[in-house]
Design an enzyme around this catalytic site. Structure first.
Site, mmCIF file in Angstrom:
data_model
loop_
_atom_site.group_PDB
_atom_site.id
_atom_site.type_symbol
_atom_site.label_atom_id
_atom_site.label_comp_id
_atom_site.label_asym_id
_atom_site.label_seq_id
_atom_site.Cartn_x
_atom_site.Cartn_y
_atom_site.Cartn_z
ATOM 1 N N ASP A 171 -0.255 0.155 5.095
ATOM 2 C CA ASP A 171 0.020 0.303 3.724
ATOM 3 C C ASP A 171 1.107 -0.793 3.310
ATOM 4 O O ASP A 171 1.069 -1.600 2.522
ATOM 5 C CB ASP A 171 0.636 1.573 3.061
ATOM 6 C CG ASP A 171 -0.374 2.769 3.094
ATOM 7 O OD1 ASP A 171 -1.566 2.359 3.427
ATOM 8 O OD2 ASP A 171 0.061 3.631 2.723
ATOM 9 N N GLU A 403 3.594 12.065 12.032
ATOM 10 C CA GLU A 403 2.728 11.169 11.194
ATOM 11 C C GLU A 403 2.722 9.736 12.219
ATOM 12 O O GLU A 403 1.792 9.010 12.411
ATOM 13 C CB GLU A 403 3.120 10.734 10.037
ATOM 14 C CG GLU A 403 2.212 9.989 9.063
ATOM 15 C CD GLU A 403 2.634 9.828 7.562
ATOM 16 O OE1 GLU A 403 3.801 10.266 7.235
ATOM 17 O OE2 GLU A 403 1.922 8.897 6.977
HETATM 18 C C1 DGY Z 1 0.487 6.899 0.710
HETATM 19 O O1 DGY Z 1 0.745 7.235 -0.460
HETATM 20 O O2 DGY Z 1 1.463 6.440 1.441
HETATM 21 C C2 DGY Z 1 -0.992 6.564 1.150
HETATM 22 O O3 DGY Z 1 -1.265 6.051 2.358
HETATM 23 C C3 DGY Z 1 -1.516 5.817 0.061
HETATM 24 O O4 DGY Z 1 -3.011 5.942 0.174
#
Ligand code: DGY
Length: 438
Positions: A171, A403
């Site tokens: 992201d 995560e």
């Molecule tokens: C987030 O909200 O960080 C997700 O990875 C977007 O899909």
């Protein structure tokens, strides 16, 4: 923890995150819906102990497929107000072929489902039963690949574009920083939810979110029409991870159709895509100075000469020849593999913008480690593969199913921990089950 306890804990995480609607959330609070590539990796973990749940994971995703073959990155099967942007933000009804039944986003994520089906075939004990399942779902995945090649390849190069950083899966990677500099989105008024679950210093900034939201607003103004998006989106990129997952999934579909039999036209089409894509991938996305695969910024017509963990994922899809593969491994060893580092940082640790704590700007991610591990095995780099596997297990054993993880070994000595983001994160659990069983 010994292996049995680690497996037991990983199973517990997956079962805790499994929802009554038949899919698994990535993580409580932070990601309370179904995410596309998460579901793929989760299904691999589930297949080790509950094949019915693995099938249900795939089915609940495929149910949301649009008439044109598109599969969204989030499916909102359930209600939750702990995530932004939620079900009422995306307005996918603007697209004439969007699912009428399931609310979803209008962006996608790396196409992993093809190779996940092959993994399910590998793992299932009852081969007849799983083949029957695959036979009735495989055409939906083929249709999804057809969608990519017919809607997302405007220059007919065999490479497909992503139009949003959330489509890449990585992201807030520094890859996109120069694209943000070409944009000046409004200062949107919205309530972030992610930073109520996780320390803000480990997540993207508000200004980055303005950019993310702005691109979706542009896509909405195009009614999610891919041709218009390709003309108007300020973000238009060939991503090596995304395209490598598509090629790996093509390869799996070819194998699975071969097992099913009598599907010559589809196999022939898949082979054509495969040949063209592999060639363009090597011609356009391999940087001979950096000795690595890199991203290409289509909107601004220039390569993005930066290395990330995505750079090594083409190994998984058999894209480099042996000579390129050797160079790629040297790059991995020299830049990411020092003795004080855990493999594999998500962004080049020798770069100034490397941030070992911040989401996709440096931390280790378990799914990328799994993909690279499989790539290293494919090319016979067994020593490096073993190291990657052992370090991945060590991180989870030390920190739990976090995560993402700080790649610097010193962090664990100095601050006592280095796992960040969400807790009990599903794909961290799912892929550890697979790695422990290799
Ligand atoms: C987030 O909200 O960080 C997700 O990875 C977007 O899909």
């Amino acid at each position: 923890m010994n292996k049995d306890n680690l497996l037991k804990e990983a199973k517990r995480v997956l079962l805790d995150n499994f929802q009554p609607e038949g899919f698994t959330i990535p993580c409580k609070g932070l990601y309370p819906f179904q995410w596309k590539w998460d579901s793929g990796f989760i299904a691999i973990g589930l297949a080790h102990f509950d094949i019915e749940k693995a099938k249900s994971e795939i089915d609940s995703l495929l149910k949301s497929q649009w008439g044109n073959g598109f599969i969204p990155h989030i499916v909102f099967h359930n209600d939750s107000d702990t995530y932004f942007p939620g079900p009422d933000f995306h307005h996918t009804y603007l697209h004439p072929e969007a699912s009428k039944k399931y609310k979803s986003s209008g962006i996608t994520q790396p196409p992993v489902i093809g190779f996940v089906l092959e993994e399910l075939y590998r793992l299932a004990e009852d081969k007849d039963d799983i083949l029957c399942f695959i036979e009735s779902r495989i055409d939906s995945v083929y249709k999804n690949h057809h969608y990519f090649y017919s809607h997302r390849d405007p220059f007919d190069e065999g490479l497909v574009y992503i139009y949003h950083n959330w489509e890449s899966g990585t992201d807030n990677s520094p890859m996109w920083d120069h694209i943000w500099e070409t944009m000046d989105p409004p200062d949107y008024d919205f309530e972030r939810k992610d930073t109520t679950h996780v320390d803000a210093s480990q997540r993207p900034t508000k200004r980055e979110y303005d950019h993310y939201i702005h691109i979706i607003e542009i896509a909405k103004s195009c009614n999610y029409d891919d041709r218009l998006i390709a003309e108007r989106s300020p973000f238009l990129v060939y991503d090596p991870l995304f395209n490598a997952m598509l090629l790996k999934s093509n390869e799996s579909l070819i194998k699975l159709y071969g097992i099913i039999g009598d599907q010559y036209e589809k196999v022939e089409q898949l082979e054509k895509w495969q040949e063209k894509s592999k060639k363009s991938f090597n011609d356009k996305l391999f940087d001979h100075n950096l000795n690595a695969y890199i991203h290409y910024d289509i909107r601004n017509s220039k390569p993005i000469p930066l290395i990330s963990s995505s750079s090594f994922t083409p190994l998984f899809a058999g894209i480099p020849n042996k000579e390129k593969a050797v160079k790629l491994i040297q790059t991995l060893q020299e830049r990411f593999g020092g003795e004080n580092s855990y493999l594999c940082a998500s962004f080049d640790p020798t770069e100034e913008r490397f941030n070992p704590k911040k989401y996709w700007r440096g931390p280790v991610w378990i799914n990328l480690n799994w993909i690279i591990y499989r790539g290293l095995k494919r090319y016979g780099f067994d020593e490096m593969a073993e190291r990657l596997k052992n370090e991945t297990i060590e991180l989870i054993d030390k920190e739990g199913f976090k995560e993402y993880f700080d790649p610097r070994k010193e962090t664990y000595k100095n601050q006592g921990h280095g796992g960040y983001g969400g807790n009990d994160f599903s794909w961290s659990a799912a892929l550890i089950i697979d790695l422990l069983n290799q």
